[in-house]
Scaffold this active site. Structure first.
Site, PDB file in Angstrom:
ATOM      1  N   LYS A 111       0.836  -1.211   0.000  1.00 18.57           N
ATOM      2  CA  LYS A 111       0.000   0.000   0.000  1.00 18.57           C
ATOM      3  C   LYS A 111       0.867   1.256   0.000  1.00 18.57           C
ATOM      4  O   LYS A 111       0.522   2.260  -0.616  1.00 18.57           O
ATOM      5  CB  LYS A 111      -0.929   0.028   1.223  1.00 18.57           C
ATOM      6  N   LYS A 194      -5.463 -15.063 -13.242  1.00 21.97           N
ATOM      7  CA  LYS A 194      -6.574 -14.828 -12.326  1.00 21.97           C
ATOM      8  C   LYS A 194      -7.474 -13.688 -12.778  1.00 21.97           C
ATOM      9  O   LYS A 194      -6.993 -12.610 -13.142  1.00 21.97           O
ATOM     10  CB  LYS A 194      -6.008 -14.506 -10.937  1.00 21.97           C
ATOM     11  N   LYS A 197     -10.714  -7.915  -9.916  1.00 19.34           N
ATOM     12  CA  LYS A 197     -11.438  -6.655 -10.040  1.00 19.34           C
ATOM     13  C   LYS A 197     -10.545  -5.578 -10.653  1.00 19.34           C
ATOM     14  O   LYS A 197     -10.911  -4.930 -11.609  1.00 19.34           O
ATOM     15  CB  LYS A 197     -11.901  -6.221  -8.650  1.00 19.34           C
TER      16      LYS A 197
HETATM   17  P1  AMP Z   1     -11.384 -10.103  -3.986  1.00 13.06           P
HETATM   18  O1  AMP Z   1     -12.476  -9.515  -4.794  1.00 13.06           O
HETATM   19  O2  AMP Z   1     -10.108 -10.275  -4.747  1.00 13.06           O
HETATM   20  O3  AMP Z   1     -11.220  -9.419  -2.650  1.00 13.06           O
HETATM   21  O4  AMP Z   1     -11.827 -11.594  -3.639  1.00 13.06           O
HETATM   22  C1  AMP Z   1     -12.957 -11.956  -2.882  1.00 13.06           C
HETATM   23  C2  AMP Z   1     -13.037 -13.464  -2.817  1.00 13.06           C
HETATM   24  O5  AMP Z   1     -13.162 -14.016  -4.133  1.00 13.06           O
HETATM   25  C3  AMP Z   1     -11.802 -14.142  -2.205  1.00 13.06           C
HETATM   26  O6  AMP Z   1     -12.226 -15.251  -1.438  1.00 13.06           O
HETATM   27  C4  AMP Z   1     -11.007 -14.606  -3.396  1.00 13.06           C
HETATM   28  O7  AMP Z   1     -10.223 -15.741  -3.099  1.00 13.06           O
HETATM   29  C5  AMP Z   1     -12.098 -14.931  -4.409  1.00 13.06           C
HETATM   30  N1  AMP Z   1     -11.605 -14.687  -5.775  1.00 13.06           N
HETATM   31  C6  AMP Z   1     -11.290 -13.490  -6.314  1.00 13.06           C
HETATM   32  N2  AMP Z   1     -10.880 -13.636  -7.607  1.00 13.06           N
HETATM   33  C7  AMP Z   1     -10.934 -14.970  -7.871  1.00 13.06           C
HETATM   34  C8  AMP Z   1     -10.641 -15.763  -9.021  1.00 13.06           C
HETATM   35  N3  AMP Z   1     -10.238 -15.231 -10.169  1.00 13.06           N
HETATM   36  N4  AMP Z   1     -10.804 -17.103  -8.924  1.00 13.06           N
HETATM   37  C9  AMP Z   1     -11.233 -17.670  -7.776  1.00 13.06           C
HETATM   38  N5  AMP Z   1     -11.521 -16.989  -6.668  1.00 13.06           N
HETATM   39  C10 AMP Z   1     -11.382 -15.646  -6.693  1.00 13.06           C
END
Ligand code: AMP
Length: 329
Positions: A111, A194, A197
């Site tokens: 950060k 992956k 967002k």
């Molecule tokens: P985030 O939006 O990155 O904070 O992720 C929120 C949740 O979604 C977490 O449990 C991540 O492990 C899961 N997650 C985010 N992106 C992926 C992805 N591409 N594949 C699988 N799980 C994901």
């Protein structure tokens, strides 16, 4: 029953990765564990959202969780800022959190690099607030991605430290939790490993069919295989991975065969994949849009969640205050 807790920061819409990698499991988990799902709006203040954005994002996540199948009568779904006990436990835990160890956290160091003009104390003590989120409900299982694992270790350390300082066996040490064996990772449409967002390579649960079609049609592929059973490039591999998740088995088998015999036309595959994603997401999108507009229902859900969460949180805080030595006269 073991207690599972998971939070999500309200910073935008959920994508296919969130759905298949997390939410789908949460929906199953809620019937096997005592689950707390919360929207981490206090955590999101570190980036200074506007009041309108903050509220809109909380509403979005809430509608998306509910539309995907989180049942507010089964699990406890709540908004973090509705539970003042979390903030008080955060203050108390801060007294046993050392600056040095917080400064060494990889996410904090990152950060400092990514938002050098806004290195606020909330960022430094982010893991302390996370510890408060978990310990307030004495959760023992926390579904976390790899990047969050160090934070969970910090929570376990604070639980231990509290117990040692006050010579009690009060807080359980939480552990990272993978529910089910098939933990899916959804790749990006840009060839990256992956969907994320911030990466801008995702399909959102609320994407309209024409947006989905456009995104899938512009996914990264290659010029096509030139010899049978040729190894796939990353973009093509990703398309197959997403197809395996959303499409019927014989559809995947059909395109695999076409690929292996060098007859594949990526355009056809993408068209099929886009339609399968549209079919999968249409009922979810419609539900999200309905729930998002239904203020009475959202208010009811939030009030119910807050009541359940405060019941557990106030019990913990009462006991913690007692252990620390804040005793009533
Ligand atoms: P985030 O939006 O990155 O904070 O992720 C929120 C949740 O979604 C977490 O449990 C991540 O492990 C899961 N997650 C985010 N992106 C992926 C992805 N591409 N594949 C699988 N799980 C994901």
């Amino acid at each position: 029953m073991e207690i599972v807790l998971s939070g999500i920061r309200p910073t935008g819409n959920l994508h296919l990765g969130n759905y298949f990698g997390a939410l789908q499991n949460f929906v199953k988990m809620q019937y096997e564990y005592k689950c707390y799902f919360f929207i981490a709006d206090l955590h999101s203040l570190t980036t200074h959202p506007t009041p309108a954005d903050l509220h809109g994002n909380v509403r979005t996540i809430l509608a998306e969780y509910l539309a995907c199948g989180i049942d507010p009568d089964v699990a406890t779904i709540f908004v973090q800022s509705d539970i003042p006990e979390i903030s008080e436990l955060y203050l108390l835990l801060n007294m046993n959190a050392y600056i040095g160890e917080l400064e060494r956290t990889t996410t904090f160091k990152e950060k400092i690099r990514t938002q050098p003009d806004n290195v606020n104390a909330g960022l430094l003590t982010y893991p302390v607030l996370q510890a408060a989120d978990i310990l307030i409900h004495k959760a023992t299982k926390v579904p976390v991605g790899k990047d969050q694992k160090p934070h969970l270790e910090i929570t376990a350390k604070y639980a231990r430290r509290f117990n040692q300082l006050y010579k009690v066996d009060y807080f359980p040490e939480p552990e990272a939790f993978n529910f089910g064996e098939n933990l899916v990772k959804v790749p990006g449409l840009d060839g990256s490993a992956k969907m994320g967002k911030s990466a801008g390579n995702g399909i959102y649960l609320v994407d309209e069919p024409k947006v989905i079609r456009k995104k899938v049609m512009s996914a990264v592929t290659d010029t096509g295989p030139t010899e049978p059973n040729q190894q796939m490039t990353d973009g093509v591999k990703n398309l197959f991975t997403i197809m395996t998740i959303v499409s019927a088995q014989d559809t995947v088998a059909h395109f695999k065969e076409k690929y292996n015999s060098c007859e594949i036309r990526y355009g056809d595959m993408k068209k099929q994949l886009a339609e399968d994603i549209v079919t999968y997401l249409t009922p979810i999108r419609e539900k999200i849009n309905d729930i998002y507009k239904d203020n009475d229902y959202l208010r009811k859900v939030v009030n119910m969640g807050s009541e359940k969460a405060r019941e557990s949180a106030s019990k913990t805080l009462r006991e913690v205050r007692e252990i620390i030595g804040f005793k009533p006269f």
